[in-house]
Write a protein that holds these residues in place. Sequence first.
Motif, PDB file in Angstrom:
ATOM      1  N   LYS A  25       0.829  -1.209   0.000  1.00  0.00           N
ATOM      2  CA  LYS A  25       0.000   0.000   0.000  1.00  0.00           C
ATOM      3  C   LYS A  25       0.863   1.259   0.000  1.00  0.00           C
ATOM      4  N   ILE A  26       1.961   1.220   0.731  1.00  0.00           N
ATOM      5  CA  ILE A  26       2.876   2.372   0.741  1.00  0.00           C
ATOM      6  C   ILE A  26       3.461   2.590  -0.649  1.00  0.00           C
ATOM      7  N   GLU A  27       3.892   1.497  -1.299  1.00  0.00           N
ATOM      8  CA  GLU A  27       4.457   1.609  -2.647  1.00  0.00           C
ATOM      9  C   GLU A  27       3.404   2.107  -3.639  1.00  0.00           C
ATOM     10  N   LYS A  28       2.178   1.610  -3.475  1.00  0.00           N
ATOM     11  CA  LYS A  28       1.101   2.053  -4.358  1.00  0.00           C
ATOM     12  C   LYS A  28       0.837   3.548  -4.180  1.00  0.00           C
ATOM     13  N   GLU A  29       0.822   4.012  -2.943  1.00  0.00           N
ATOM     14  CA  GLU A  29       0.615   5.433  -2.686  1.00  0.00           C
ATOM     15  C   GLU A  29       1.762   6.266  -3.235  1.00  0.00           C
ATOM     16  N   ALA A  30       2.998   5.725  -3.110  1.00  0.00           N
ATOM     17  CA  ALA A  30       4.167   6.433  -3.647  1.00  0.00           C
ATOM     18  C   ALA A  30       4.078   6.536  -5.165  1.00  0.00           C
ATOM     19  N   GLN A  31       3.651   5.442  -5.822  1.00  0.00           N
ATOM     20  CA  GLN A  31       3.494   5.460  -7.270  1.00  0.00           C
ATOM     21  C   GLN A  31       2.412   6.449  -7.690  1.00  0.00           C
ATOM     22  N   TYR A  32       1.311   6.484  -6.920  1.00  0.00           N
ATOM     23  CA  TYR A  32       0.233   7.415  -7.237  1.00  0.00           C
ATOM     24  C   TYR A  32       0.707   8.867  -7.113  1.00  0.00           C
ATOM     25  N   GLN A  33       1.469   9.151  -6.023  1.00  0.00           N
ATOM     26  CA  GLN A  33       1.982  10.509  -5.839  1.00  0.00           C
ATOM     27  C   GLN A  33       2.963  10.880  -6.950  1.00  0.00           C
ATOM     28  N   PHE A  34       3.791   9.898  -7.368  1.00  0.00           N
ATOM     29  CA  PHE A  34       4.735  10.152  -8.456  1.00  0.00           C
ATOM     30  C   PHE A  34       3.983  10.400  -9.758  1.00  0.00           C
ATOM     31  N   LEU A  35       2.913   9.603  -9.996  1.00  0.00           N
ATOM     32  CA  LEU A  35       2.107   9.792 -11.197  1.00  0.00           C
ATOM     33  C   LEU A  35       1.448  11.169 -11.194  1.00  0.00           C
ATOM     34  N   GLN A  36       0.944  11.584 -10.036  1.00  0.00           N
ATOM     35  CA  GLN A  36       0.347  12.910  -9.916  1.00  0.00           C
ATOM     36  C   GLN A  36       1.363  13.993 -10.224  1.00  0.00           C
ATOM     37  N   LEU A  37       2.570  13.843  -9.674  1.00  0.00           N
ATOM     38  CA  LEU A  37       3.632  14.811  -9.916  1.00  0.00           C
ATOM     39  C   LEU A  37       3.994  14.843 -11.396  1.00  0.00           C
ATOM     40  N   LEU A  38       4.089  13.660 -12.004  1.00  0.00           N
ATOM     41  CA  LEU A  38       4.440  13.573 -13.419  1.00  0.00           C
ATOM     42  C   LEU A  38       3.376  14.227 -14.286  1.00  0.00           C
ATOM     43  N   ILE A  39       2.106  13.924 -14.000  1.00  0.00           N
ATOM     44  CA  ILE A  39       1.008  14.483 -14.791  1.00  0.00           C
ATOM     45  C   ILE A  39       0.958  16.005 -14.658  1.00  0.00           C
ATOM     46  N   ASN A  40       1.228  16.502 -13.462  1.00  0.00           N
ATOM     47  CA  ASN A  40       1.208  17.953 -13.255  1.00  0.00           C
ATOM     48  C   ASN A  40       2.362  18.662 -13.947  1.00  0.00           C
ATOM     49  N   GLN A  41       3.428  17.920 -14.278  1.00  0.00           N
ATOM     50  CA  GLN A  41       4.564  18.516 -14.971  1.00  0.00           C
ATOM     51  C   GLN A  41       4.356  18.556 -16.492  1.00  0.00           C
ATOM     52  N   LEU A  42       3.372  17.793 -16.986  1.00  0.00           N
ATOM     53  CA  LEU A  42       3.155  17.728 -18.427  1.00  0.00           C
ATOM     54  C   LEU A  42       2.584  19.046 -18.950  1.00  0.00           C
ATOM     55  N   PRO A  43       3.080  19.508 -20.116  1.00  0.00           N
ATOM     56  CA  PRO A  43       2.521  20.730 -20.714  1.00  0.00           C
ATOM     57  C   PRO A  43       1.160  20.486 -21.353  1.00  0.00           C
ATOM     58  N   ILE A  44       0.787  19.215 -21.516  1.00  0.00           N
ATOM     59  CA  ILE A  44      -0.504  18.856 -22.102  1.00  0.00           C
ATOM     60  C   ILE A  44      -1.539  18.728 -20.985  1.00  0.00           C
ATOM     61  N   GLY A  45      -2.690  19.344 -21.161  1.00  0.00           N
ATOM     62  CA  GLY A  45      -3.750  19.247 -20.170  1.00  0.00           C
ATOM     63  C   GLY A  45      -4.417  17.881 -20.208  1.00  0.00           C
ATOM     64  N   ILE A  46      -4.674  17.307 -19.034  1.00  0.00           N
ATOM     65  CA  ILE A  46      -5.309  15.988 -18.934  1.00  0.00           C
ATOM     66  C   ILE A  46      -6.468  16.083 -17.947  1.00  0.00           C
ATOM     67  N   VAL A  47      -7.638  15.627 -18.393  1.00  0.00           N
ATOM     68  CA  VAL A  47      -8.827  15.603 -17.541  1.00  0.00           C
ATOM     69  C   VAL A  47      -9.441  14.213 -17.631  1.00  0.00           C
ATOM     70  N   SER A  48      -9.677  13.593 -16.477  1.00  0.00           N
ATOM     71  CA  SER A  48     -10.334  12.294 -16.429  1.00  0.00           C
ATOM     72  C   SER A  48     -11.680  12.458 -15.731  1.00  0.00           C
ATOM     73  N   ILE A  49     -12.740  12.015 -16.406  1.00  0.00           N
ATOM     74  CA  ILE A  49     -14.095  12.170 -15.884  1.00  0.00           C
ATOM     75  C   ILE A  49     -14.703  10.799 -15.629  1.00  0.00           C
ATOM     76  N   GLU A  50     -15.175  10.604 -14.408  1.00  0.00           N
ATOM     77  CA  GLU A  50     -15.861   9.364 -14.040  1.00  0.00           C
ATOM     78  C   GLU A  50     -17.330   9.693 -13.800  1.00  0.00           C
TER      79      GLU A  50
END
Length: 448
Positions: A104-129
Amino acid sequence: MLKRFSIQVVIRIVLLAITIFVLAWVYMQSQMFFNAVTLTIIFILQLVELFRYINSTNRELARFFLSVLHGDFVISIHEGEKGKSFRELESSMLRILDAYKQVKIEKEAQYQFLQLLINQLPIGIVSIEGNEIALMNASAEKLLEAQGTRNLALVEQRNPWITTMLGEHGSRLIELKRNYTTTSLAVQVSSSRILDKNYTLITLQDIHSEIEQKEIEAWHNLIRILTHEIMNSVTPIASLTETMQSMLTEKQGQLKPVEAVTTETLGDIRFSLNTIHKRSEGLLNFVEKYRALTRVPKPVLQPIMLMPFLKTITTLMEPELKQQHIHIATEVEEESLYITADSNLIEQVIINLITNSIYALRHTTDKMIILRAYRRERHVVMEVYDNGAGIREKEMSEIFIPFFSTRKEGSGIGLSLSKQIMSLHGGNIQVTSTPGEKTSFYLLFKGQ
């Protein structure tokens, strides 16, 4: 572990048996009433203890699984509380909890890294559920002017085009005007289903600067060619005009008398006027061709069955091709293949490509042109192939520029006009070529 557990149970059963035996003996002795009551209580306590001992493992396992289910890792398991028989089980449970906690810790770390990576992208990304925004990075917040909000209704209120895109899906170019600035967004919408949940993914890219750069480059190329063509016509006109003036003017700058103008001079003036007339007509013709590029009619779309359509074009071009000793063939992947387009405009494009192929085949033996139609991924493709001289690499990037031509007598508007017609159909035109071997032009239409 099972053996130790069984021994503990057997001991408790033996004690129960002894208690029952003694209790039975006491009940037969009428003077031992209080002893009988005491032994009865002891018997009941032994039964409760046996039941508790047998079910303690189930309770511990239930507590363990609930902890895993709710992600509660502060559960404490006291080794030795039930004796050595459960020490191995308790140790395994603790190891499983530690491993699950680490995952769970590794999963949370991966999620935080993914969030950081997505926020660094110059392309806008929106996910709608469903009707909620599950994810939106910083670039999307900026482009949609939706900083700090995850309310889809509010985002749609600020950007009404999103509602249309969510219904249509696909790709579009959106132009936004805000605060006296213009933003061109390349928007793509797709959907997927993950773990029984429907997600809609929107990507946004600001391509305004790229479009401006391409427009500047296109204007530079167009101005260069226009300047070249106009100078080719105006320069001789200016030169001949100056020559005629010198023929009719004295050295002192006065006009020559009529008797001083010889027949030879009149002949030269007439020749010069004829030349000026021809160059003026050429310049007018050039301007008319330029106007043709800006007057492409809006396509009248209708279904076109490609097999008879291509055969009609083959029949139309066959007499000229026979004169040039060129063999032409058609290859259609399936008889039912069709496109939705303006037949007159697309016919004009293909005839223009065949005309270019005829020129490319002028020095080739075993001359061949093949018209093909087939499906490729999400497109219906019409291909015009020839085994002619091909196109040099340095010319590949310029052949679609208006008035650029590799032919001395070419107007340079055929391919640019074809590209414009394909653009009006929502399609595209592409080319591949091997110099000295072959060339293929591809007309790409959206799949039907």
